[in-house]
Motif scaffolding. Structure first.
Motif: not given
Length: 323
Positions: A107, A110, A137
């Motif tokens: 994440e 992202g 994401f």
């Protein structure tokens, strides 16, 4: 950025320095490969050198090699460097950076990539959205919805992919609009497939319209997606699609009628069981088995001697389901 060699005390890496600063680009490239092996195992700080080479090396092949070697690292500085490399003047470097970004999984990566989805350069937007799609994401949804209006078809297609993977239900109206009206065939096809993220009847009008699209690829996708959404009301449109000019569309419609267990398709599927294309006969047999209607038994028994072994196997499976 300070060179890694100013801070490391790893003798093996220090021994690489003459090759990493050699005049010959080929020597520098091979040295980078050796460096990443050592850095991976012992000295994570060695990433600084690869980032420097990615940004500043005068040789395209060295920059591209650095981008490839950085694919396994989730460090935010690495992700930012790869994003920067998407604007490299060399297409090979751009491609290597885009590939490495698409392999990231965190994440945190992202969050670094997301701002690049709105970059002025089309190729950068494409690469960023592709990477965000692979990351699943969630925060990328607003950017992807905005990108559905991009002037470039490839960007719109990547945005559809992001929303499809995220199962972004609030994007359904926009996806339905693309499925029916986008000027690009591949965008319409991708949007049609993405409508399968819903299971409600609200997507049926768009899918029925897509089943009449001028491009057979879109019709094929629509026939497939209609089976996925699980709405029996799709049955009549799928039966009509069994007469499509393209066998690929007929095959997907046959498969979807079986998935839907659409009883009214019995006669049409029995007719398809006699089609000259063996793949269609196989799918018709399997679909008849899924209907669980003993009205198909006689036709299936007659097909037990089909010349194609795959069809015969499908017939046996179908008959076992009807016992």
């Amino acid at each position: 950025m300070n060179s890694f060699f100013a801070v490391t005390d790893n003798d093996e890496i220090l021994a690489l320095q003459p090759r990493l600063t050699a005049e010959d680009a080929g020597v520098r490239r091979i040295a980078l490969i050796a460096l990443i092996d050592l850095a991976d195992l012992e000295e994570p700080e060695g990433l600084l050198w690869l980032i420097e080479r990615l940004a500043d090396d005068p040789a395209e092949e060295v920059r591209a090699e650095a981008a490839r070697l950085l694919e396994a690292w989730e460090d935010e500085a690495v992700v930012e460097a790869l994003c920067q490399a998407l604007t490299d003047p060399a297409l090979a470097v751009q491609a290597a950076a885009a590939q490495s970004l698409s392999l990231l999984k965190t994440e945190a990566a992202g969050r670094v990539i997301l701002p690049w989805a709105g970059h002025a350069e089309t190729s950068v937007r494409i690469a960023a959205l592709r990477a965000l799609r692979e990351l699943r994401f969630a925060d990328a949804a607003p950017a992807a919805i905005q990108a559905l209006n991009d002037t470039d078809a490839n960007v719109r297609r990547e945005a559809v992919g992001v929303l499809g993977w995220l199962k972004q239900l609030d994007a359904l109206p926009a996806l339905a609009s693309l499925a029916s009206a986008d000027p690009d065939t591949e965008v319409r096809r991708a949007a049609t497939g993405a409508l399968g993220l819903a299971s409600g009847a609200e997507v049926l009008p768009a899918l029925r319209q897509a089943l009449q699209d001028s491009a057979w690829q879109v019709r094929e996708e629509a026939a497939t997606t209609l089976g996925k959404v699980g709405q029996p009301d799709a049955g009549p449109a799928l039966i009509e699609a069994l007469s499509d000019d393209y066998w690929q569309v007929r095959l997907r419609a046959t498969r979807s009628l079986g998935r839907l267990k659409y009883a009214a398709a019995l006669d049409a599927l029995i007719e398809t069981l006699g089609h000259r294309i063996s793949n269609l006969r196989k799918e018709a047999a399997l679909a008849l088995g899924e209907l669980h209607d003993r009205g198909a038994v006689a036709a299936l028994q007659a097909a037990q001697d089909d010349g194609d072994p795959e069809v015969r196997k499908a017939v046996r499976i179908a008959l076992s389901q009807l016992q």
